[in-house]
Every structure is written in C-alpha cells, then in structure tokens.
Design an enzyme around this catalytic site. Structure first.
Site, PDB file in Angstrom:
ATOM      1  N   THR A  73       0.834  -1.204   0.000  1.00 37.31           N
ATOM      2  CA  THR A  73       0.000   0.000   0.000  1.00 37.31           C
ATOM      3  C   THR A  73       0.866   1.251   0.000  1.00 37.31           C
ATOM      4  OG1 THR A  73      -1.916  -1.034   1.047  1.00 37.31           O
ATOM      5  CG2 THR A  73      -1.640   1.330   1.383  1.00 37.31           C
ATOM      6  N   ASN A 152      -5.894  -9.710  -7.567  1.00 43.36           N
ATOM      7  CA  ASN A 152      -5.887 -10.407  -6.290  1.00 43.36           C
ATOM      8  C   ASN A 152      -7.114 -11.276  -6.073  1.00 43.36           C
ATOM      9  OD1 ASN A 152      -6.737  -7.541  -6.293  1.00 43.36           O
ATOM     10  ND2 ASN A 152      -7.544  -8.013  -4.270  1.00 43.36           N
ATOM     11  N   GLN A 180       0.594  -9.444  -6.113  1.00 41.15           N
ATOM     12  CA  GLN A 180       0.104 -10.822  -6.180  1.00 41.15           C
ATOM     13  C   GLN A 180       0.938 -11.696  -7.110  1.00 41.15           C
ATOM     14  OE1 GLN A 180      -1.980 -12.510  -4.470  1.00 41.15           O
ATOM     15  NE2 GLN A 180      -3.081 -10.937  -3.337  1.00 41.15           N
ATOM     16  N   HIS A 202       4.598 -10.220   2.310  1.00 41.14           N
ATOM     17  CA  HIS A 202       3.725 -11.228   2.914  1.00 41.14           C
ATOM     18  C   HIS A 202       2.911 -12.010   1.899  1.00 41.14           C
ATOM     19  CE1 HIS A 202      -0.491  -9.461   2.969  1.00 41.14           C
ATOM     20  NE2 HIS A 202       0.212  -8.436   2.538  1.00 41.14           N
ATOM     21  N   THR A 238      14.565   5.014   9.719  1.00 37.63           N
ATOM     22  CA  THR A 238      15.466   3.881   9.936  1.00 37.63           C
ATOM     23  C   THR A 238      14.875   2.612   9.324  1.00 37.63           C
ATOM     24  OG1 THR A 238      16.247   4.872  11.996  1.00 37.63           O
ATOM     25  CG2 THR A 238      16.659   2.520  11.688  1.00 37.63           C
ATOM     26  N   CYS A 325      -9.142  -6.904   1.879  1.00 38.43           N
ATOM     27  CA  CYS A 325      -9.421  -5.500   2.169  1.00 38.43           C
ATOM     28  C   CYS A 325     -10.903  -5.179   2.103  1.00 38.43           C
ATOM     29  CB  CYS A 325      -8.658  -4.614   1.189  1.00 38.43           C
ATOM     30  SG  CYS A 325      -6.870  -4.778   1.328  1.00 38.43           S
TER      31      CYS A 325
END
Length: 381
Positions: A73, A152, A180, A202, A238, A325
């Site tokens: 995102t 997706n 995807q 992920h 960071t 989502c």
C-alpha cells in the site's frame, strides 16, 4: 477440532521457516542501525544491501532501483502520488484500470480530489484491459498509467508489456502493482517495460510489514515523507532490518523453485476445480481460463452466497469471498462487477488460493467439504 485447510494464500502467506530463521539474528545480536558508522551498523547495512540484491534479482532489476517500504500500500501510494508530485507541471491526467486494488484506487481518488483527471479503463468478462482502450484514453497531459500485473481476486494477468508498448514511446510512465505476482510467476521489469513496480513480502512467505517499489533509473518521483536520506531519499526513516532481511530470504527462496512451484500450484488448483466442477452443476469460473495466476481459483457457486458457504465450512476451510481488504463488506465485489457478472453470480463467488504448504490431501478434503456444504445449503432453498 482439526486445523482448517488454509486456502487463502492471496490474502497472506505464512512465514517460511527459512525466512523466519534468516531474520532472527537481526532481531537479536545484529540489531544495529544501518546508518551507524560502527561494526553493528555496518553489519546491518550489509544485510540490507544483500537483501536488496536478492529482491532486485527476483524481478530482474538493478539493486539501486529498489526502495524498501512498509507494505505494498505504501509502495503504491509512493508510485502514484510521488510521480504526481514530480510531474504536476507536465500534466494532470492519470489512468488506472477498473480492477485495481484499493491502494491504487485510493491514491487515484485523492489525486482526483486535488484536481487531477482520472480515467478508469474497463475490463472484459475475464477481467483484462484491452490495450486499444488504453490507446484511446491516452491524452497529451497523461503522465502516468497504473495497471496491476495480476488481480488479487480472480488471478487474471494483464497484458502489461502490450500496455508499455503504448506508453513508453509517448514518454508516459507505467506503474504495475505486482504484489500478487512476484514470487508466484516469473516477473522481469525489462520484459514488462514498466517504470515502477510494487511488491509485497507477505504475499510470498515473508512477514507482513515489508514491501518494495522498483523505480526505473531516471524516473521522476518525489518522496511522500521528509526526513533522513534513507532509501535513496524516497523513504526516510530507519530501515526495518529484520523484515528487509526476511524479504531478501523470501526472494532467494522463490527464485530457487519459481517455475516448478508454479507448475505444482497449478496442478493443485486445477485438481480442486475439476473435483468441484464434476460435483456441482452450474459452477462458474471467474477470471481468465488460462492467463491467470497458477494458484488462484475464483468460483461462483449456484443457489448460495459465497459468504454463507464459507460460514458453513469455517471449521474445515479458511478461504475468502474476495480481497481481504473488502472482507467485511456485504456489497458485491467491485472487481466482479467490473467484469460484468450478474449480482447473483457475484454474490456466489468464493476465492480459493493455494500455496507452498498445500498438499493433494488438502485439495481432496476441501473439495468434499465444499461439495457437501453446497448440497446442504442449496437444498434448504
């Protein structure tokens, strides 16, 4: 109670054991800040550099063209809004497809509210964009086109290379959300011809909370945040070293077995489809029959809603009716609506996605459970 069969790999994947092992040392002893000029910092910086090489290599890109982000995102927002900031004096027209993820639709709508013109390209019944439709939509003030590589919900692959053949000669930037696709099918930024590409850890066995944006060298883009100079100045803050290391490990893991694993997943997907098709009259496939992700099966079950069917099998199967989502929404999927599905067919849709830890036995058991549940629910009606 047995553990439900996981058939929702498009929503997220479990962290691969090799990936979890790789990141552990950077949660413990190698905890340095990559910007620190001592041995702890240098070790962290070296680990980030190695991960950058691995992830860039997976998509055929130079390491210096990769910007690590917190998720897909963020990468999509950086691509659309970052390019819009950089090119706002050159033109204010953006083109997206009707089946984009909310993380592309949202930034596009924000730009529309800021005065940009946004064109939404239609898709056909398989969910694909017609390159001729893009050519007709291009304008002198078009500066960016964003069309996902793989959907997706239904897995349909877009003809991104054909779209690039239209945008590149005109000097229009092309972004693709490949969250995807990367790690499931071969992806090469030069073969696709894209200027920007989004990926998400992920989705291919790295942890949640890390992604990346490929930015072709020379592409005009500005950061959304200001601060330090990390990530070539595009993403200050960071670096999340353990997750970046994990993303690199996941990229190396994917690269070692990409073609063979895609073939295995397609076999599992097709086995599940064949068993359900033989048992349930009126079952309909959603998405392109051939040009789709090897692991994705979106089916409309007749005479039931997808939500009711998944509720009925919840103790045995974990799957979804569409994008995670939108999972809490009772409305018809925007993707399926854009494909022209009737409301009844769209409401009966279920997305079943297989992955690295899916076995033949899982497929056979899942098919039996879904068949039996559908028979019970449809008999009630």
């Amino acid at each position: 109670m047995s553990v439900p069969i996981y058939l929702d790999y498009n929503a997220t994947t479990p962290v691969a054991p090799e990936v979890a092992e790789a990141m552990l040392a950077y949660l413990r002893e190698h905890f340095g800040n990559p910007s620190s000029d001592h041995v702890y910092g240098r070790r962290a910086a070296q680990a980030v550099a190695a991960a950058r090489e691995a992830v860039a290599g997976l998509i055929g890109a130079p390491a210096g063209s990769l910007c690590f982000t917190g998720c897909a995102t963020e990468a999509n927002n950086l691509a659309l809004r970052g390019v819009a900031r950089a090119l706002r004096e050159s033109g204010r027209h953006l083109i997206i497809s009707a089946v984009e993820h909310p993380s592309v639709i949202g930034p596009a709508e924000r730009l529309r509210a800021d005065g940009w013109a946004v064109t939404v390209l239609p898709v056909d019944e398989c969910g694909q964009v017609d390159p001729q439709a893009l050519e007709a939509a291009l304008r002198p003030d078009t500066v960016l086109v964003s069309v996902m590589l793989a959907n997706n919900e239904v897995g349909t692959l877009q003809p991104v290379a054909e779209l690039a053949a239209l945008t590149r000669p005109r000097g229009i930037l092309l972004h693709t959300d490949a969250a995807q696709a990367v790690g499931k099918i071969p992806v090469n930024v030069d073969d696709l011809g894209v200027d920007l590409l989004t990926l998400a850890g992920h989705k291919f066995y790295a942890p949640k909370g890390v992604g990346a944006l490929y930015v072709r060298p020379g592409t005009s883009i500005e950061p959304l945040l200001v601060g330090g100079g990390q990530e070539q100045g595009l993403r200050p803050g960071t670096e999340n070293v353990p997750h970046i290391v994990a993303l690199g490990a996941a990229a190396r893991l994917a690269a070692t077995s990409l073609v063979a694993e895609a073939e295995r997943l397609q076999g599992l997907r097709d086995r599940l489809h064949a068993r359900l098709q033989a048992a349930i009259a009126g079952l309909r496939l959603n998405g392109h029959p051939d040009q789709r992700l090897p692991n994705t099966l979106n089916l409309s079950f007749p005479d039931v809603t997808g939500r009711a069917l998944l509720d009925a099998v919840a103790d045995s199967i974990a799957a979804s009716v569409g994008s995670a989502c939108h999972e809490d929404s009772a409305t018809v999927s925007g993707v399926l609506a854009a494909m022209g599905l009737s409301p009844a067919r769209a409401r009966g849709a279920v997305r079943l996605s297989v992955g690295r830890f899916t076995a033949n036995g899982d497929i056979d058991r899942a098919a039996d459970v879904l068949r039996q549940a559908h028979a019970r629910l449809s008999a009630r009606d």
